[in-house]
Write a protein that holds these residues in place. Structure first.
Motif, PDB file in Angstrom:
ATOM      1  N   TYR A  30      -1.456  40.060 -24.410  1.00 47.99           N
ATOM      2  CA  TYR A  30      -0.023  39.760 -24.330  1.00 47.99           C
ATOM      3  C   TYR A  30       0.412  38.879 -25.511  1.00 47.99           C
ATOM      4  N   ARG A  31      -0.407  37.868 -25.820  1.00 52.03           N
ATOM      5  CA  ARG A  31      -0.073  36.970 -26.933  1.00 52.03           C
ATOM      6  C   ARG A  31      -0.124  37.711 -28.273  1.00 52.03           C
ATOM      7  N   ASP A  32      -1.099  38.629 -28.415  1.00 56.84           N
ATOM      8  CA  ASP A  32      -1.203  39.397 -29.659  1.00 56.84           C
ATOM      9  C   ASP A  32       0.011  40.299 -29.851  1.00 56.84           C
ATOM     10  N   VAL A  33       0.463  40.936 -28.769  1.00 53.61           N
ATOM     11  CA  VAL A  33       1.649  41.791 -28.850  1.00 53.61           C
ATOM     12  C   VAL A  33       2.874  40.962 -29.222  1.00 53.61           C
ATOM     13  N   LYS A  34       2.954  39.768 -28.654  1.00 56.22           N
ATOM     14  CA  LYS A  34       4.057  38.865 -28.983  1.00 56.22           C
ATOM     15  C   LYS A  34       4.021  38.485 -30.464  1.00 56.22           C
ATOM     16  N   THR A  35       2.815  38.317 -31.005  1.00 54.09           N
ATOM     17  CA  THR A  35       2.668  38.018 -32.427  1.00 54.09           C
ATOM     18  C   THR A  35       3.230  39.151 -33.278  1.00 54.09           C
ATOM     19  N   LEU A  36       2.953  40.372 -32.894  1.00 58.33           N
ATOM     20  CA  LEU A  36       3.478  41.526 -33.625  1.00 58.33           C
ATOM     21  C   LEU A  36       5.000  41.589 -33.538  1.00 58.33           C
ATOM     22  N   GLU A  37       5.527  41.332 -32.347  1.00 59.93           N
ATOM     23  CA  GLU A  37       6.983  41.342 -32.181  1.00 59.93           C
ATOM     24  C   GLU A  37       7.631  40.260 -33.041  1.00 59.93           C
ATOM     25  N   ASN A  38       7.019  39.082 -33.106  1.00 59.98           N
ATOM     26  CA  ASN A  38       7.565  37.997 -33.925  1.00 59.98           C
ATOM     27  C   ASN A  38       7.511  38.328 -35.413  1.00 59.98           C
ATOM     28  N   ALA A  39       6.594  39.246 -35.777  1.00 62.04           N
ATOM     29  CA  ALA A  39       6.483  39.669 -37.178  1.00 62.04           C
ATOM     30  C   ALA A  39       7.464  40.780 -37.516  1.00 62.04           C
ATOM     31  N   GLY A  40       8.289  41.189 -36.542  1.00 63.03           N
ATOM     32  CA  GLY A  40       9.314  42.187 -36.807  1.00 63.03           C
ATOM     33  C   GLY A  40       8.945  43.604 -36.433  1.00 63.03           C
ATOM     34  N   ILE A  41       7.799  43.812 -35.755  1.00 66.32           N
ATOM     35  CA  ILE A  41       7.406  45.156 -35.320  1.00 66.32           C
ATOM     36  C   ILE A  41       8.147  45.489 -34.031  1.00 66.32           C
ATOM     37  N   PRO A  42       8.973  46.546 -34.019  1.00 66.11           N
ATOM     38  CA  PRO A  42       9.750  46.892 -32.817  1.00 66.11           C
ATOM     39  C   PRO A  42       8.891  47.579 -31.762  1.00 66.11           C
ATOM     40  N   ILE A  43       8.396  46.803 -30.809  1.00 67.92           N
ATOM     41  CA  ILE A  43       7.531  47.331 -29.761  1.00 67.92           C
ATOM     42  C   ILE A  43       8.336  47.528 -28.485  1.00 67.92           C
ATOM     43  N   VAL A  44       8.218  48.710 -27.914  1.00 68.86           N
ATOM     44  CA  VAL A  44       8.932  49.060 -26.688  1.00 68.86           C
ATOM     45  C   VAL A  44       7.947  48.991 -25.525  1.00 68.86           C
ATOM     46  N   GLY A  45       8.391  48.465 -24.390  1.00 68.55           N
ATOM     47  CA  GLY A  45       7.538  48.406 -23.210  1.00 68.55           C
ATOM     48  C   GLY A  45       7.318  46.980 -22.783  1.00 68.55           C
ATOM     49  N   GLU A  46       6.507  46.844 -21.746  1.00 64.83           N
ATOM     50  CA  GLU A  46       6.244  45.519 -21.215  1.00 64.83           C
ATOM     51  C   GLU A  46       4.910  45.509 -20.503  1.00 64.83           C
ATOM     52  N   ALA A  47       4.457  44.319 -20.175  1.00 67.21           N
ATOM     53  CA  ALA A  47       3.178  44.163 -19.496  1.00 67.21           C
ATOM     54  C   ALA A  47       3.147  44.982 -18.209  1.00 67.21           C
ATOM     55  N   GLY A  48       2.074  45.733 -18.032  1.00 72.47           N
ATOM     56  CA  GLY A  48       1.921  46.541 -16.819  1.00 72.47           C
ATOM     57  C   GLY A  48       2.304  47.990 -16.999  1.00 72.47           C
ATOM     58  N   ASN A  49       3.209  48.265 -17.963  1.00 70.14           N
ATOM     59  CA  ASN A  49       3.668  49.639 -18.165  1.00 70.14           C
ATOM     60  C   ASN A  49       3.156  50.257 -19.456  1.00 70.14           C
ATOM     61  N   GLY A  50       2.623  49.445 -20.350  1.00 69.10           N
ATOM     62  CA  GLY A  50       2.140  49.961 -21.622  1.00 69.10           C
ATOM     63  C   GLY A  50       3.132  49.716 -22.741  1.00 69.10           C
ATOM     64  N   TYR A  51       2.633  49.762 -23.968  1.00 67.45           N
ATOM     65  CA  TYR A  51       3.452  49.492 -25.141  1.00 67.45           C
ATOM     66  C   TYR A  51       3.465  50.699 -26.064  1.00 67.45           C
ATOM     67  N   SER A  52       4.549  50.827 -26.840  1.00 63.23           N
ATOM     68  CA  SER A  52       4.642  51.855 -27.869  1.00 63.23           C
ATOM     69  C   SER A  52       5.577  51.363 -28.961  1.00 63.23           C
ATOM     70  N   LEU A  53       5.496  51.985 -30.131  1.00 65.65           N
ATOM     71  CA  LEU A  53       6.413  51.646 -31.213  1.00 65.65           C
ATOM     72  C   LEU A  53       7.745  52.336 -30.984  1.00 65.65           C
ATOM     73  N   MET A  54       8.830  51.697 -31.379  1.00 63.24           N
ATOM     74  CA  MET A  54      10.158  52.280 -31.240  1.00 63.24           C
ATOM     75  C   MET A  54      10.211  53.622 -31.965  1.00 63.24           C
ATOM     76  N   ASP A  55      10.754  54.633 -31.298  1.00 61.64           N
ATOM     77  CA  ASP A  55      10.829  55.981 -31.855  1.00 61.64           C
ATOM     78  C   ASP A  55      11.564  55.965 -33.201  1.00 61.64           C
ATOM     79  N   GLY A  56      10.951  56.569 -34.201  1.00 60.28           N
ATOM     80  CA  GLY A  56      11.568  56.641 -35.521  1.00 60.28           C
ATOM     81  C   GLY A  56      11.138  55.543 -36.465  1.00 60.28           C
TER      82      GLY A  56
END
Length: 317
Positions: A42-68
């Motif tokens: 969870y903390r690693d994903v948050k690090t990516l989001e803070n770096a500007g990577i548009p990640i879609v999803g949330e804990a429990g449902n899975g993550y993916s990159l924003m389409d496009g």
């Protein structure tokens, strides 16, 4: 930068690669892959989001990159580049010819994003690696058969095939493909046959015609290996006691003929096989070293080898 932060940087980079290569990535799967807690992921994903990577999803449902969203080409390590060269050589020898052009095109795309130094590395070393295979050309009449099979698996649509059996009979089958596997130097389809109402395996080089139908199938069949284990129920168990001095000559062939266990004893090496070729191929192989082997079971194998030996002796008269 201490070791903790280096490990985190490597892990976060690897998570980004996972997001680029898969439609959805679960935190639990990432935690197992990198041997860390889910909270760490969870903390690693948050690090990516803070770096500007548009990640879609949330804990429990899975993550993916924003389409496009597009990322710059991934830089490969030298070890990864060397592994590509080796894999390419293996694909050239062992892949079905219907995959050859597609794989070559994919490798050209990989080469296009390599650093200049890595391109020189490939140029200097690719001719120094080769794979020597005893597999001969199967003479397949269909050049695009595997892509069609893979499309049917992905789309879950039935296939219509004209198939030639080992004894030369030709018939038409409608099949629902579970998957494919490579065994004994041939590609096979594992599928549910609508004619037999049961699962069958079909050797791909014996397919004379193939086409996708518009008929979908809704059944979830699971993994291909589950069905291979079920179909292997018709194999016959055979045991041989082989002189130790002949064993170095059987290193490659014993696996090919279905060896499942090898036990060294005072009398020799006891080999246990499970084979579908007990009436022909297997005894013909055993007779090549029969002067250094004793058949322990089944009795029918002993008789078959005796008959083969008698036939050989008669021809030599």
């Amino acid at each position: 930068m201490n070791d903790h932060y280096l490990k985190k940087l490597d892990r976060v980079t690897a998570i980004l690669t996972q997001l680029q290569s898969k439609p959805v990535v679960r935190a639990q799967d990432l935690a197992e892959k990198f041997d860390v807690s889910i909270r760490t992921i969870y903390r690693d994903v948050k690090t990516l989001e803070n770096a500007g990577i548009p990640i879609v999803g949330e804990a429990g449902n899975g993550y993916s990159l924003m389409d496009g969203y597009k990322l710059p080409p991934i830089m490969f390590t030298k070890e990864e580049v060397l592994s590509f060269i080796t894999a390419e050589k293996l694909m050239q020898k062992f892949s079905h010819q219907s995959l050859g052009n597609h794989y070559q095109a994919a490798m050209e795309k990989v080469r296009s994003v390599l650093k200049y130094s890595d391109k020189n590395l490939i140029k200097n070393i690719e001719k120094q690696i080769d794979v020597f295979s005893f597999h001969t050309d199967s003479g397949d009449s269909l050049k695009n058969v595997i892509p069609i099979i893979l499309e049917s698996i992905a789309e879950k649509t039935q296939l219509n095939i004209k198939y030639q059996t080992v004894d030369g009979r030709v018939n038409n089958r409608i099949i629902e493909t579970v998957g494919m596997f490579f065994e004994f130097n041939f590609w096979y389809i594992m599928a549910f046959c609508t004619l037999r109402k049961d699962f069958r395996q079909f050797r791909i080089d014996r397919i004379l015609e193939i086409s996708k139908t518009l008929q979908p199938f809704l059944q979830e069949y699971g993994q291909v290996n589950d069905y291979r284990k079920k179909l292997n129920g018709n194999k016959v168990r055979a045991k041989l006691l082989v002189d130790k001095k002949i064993m170095p000559h059987l290193v490659n062939s014993k696996k090919y003929y279905g060896m499942i266990e090898e036990v060294e004893t005072e009398q020799g090496v006891e080999l246990t096989f499970e084979t579908e070729w007990i009436t022909d191929g297997f005894p013909r192989w055993v007779i090549t070293f029969a002067d250094h082997a004793t058949v322990l079971e089944p009795e029918s194998l002993k008789m078959k080898i005796k008959n083969l030996a008698a036939a050989i002796s008669k021809r030599m008269e």
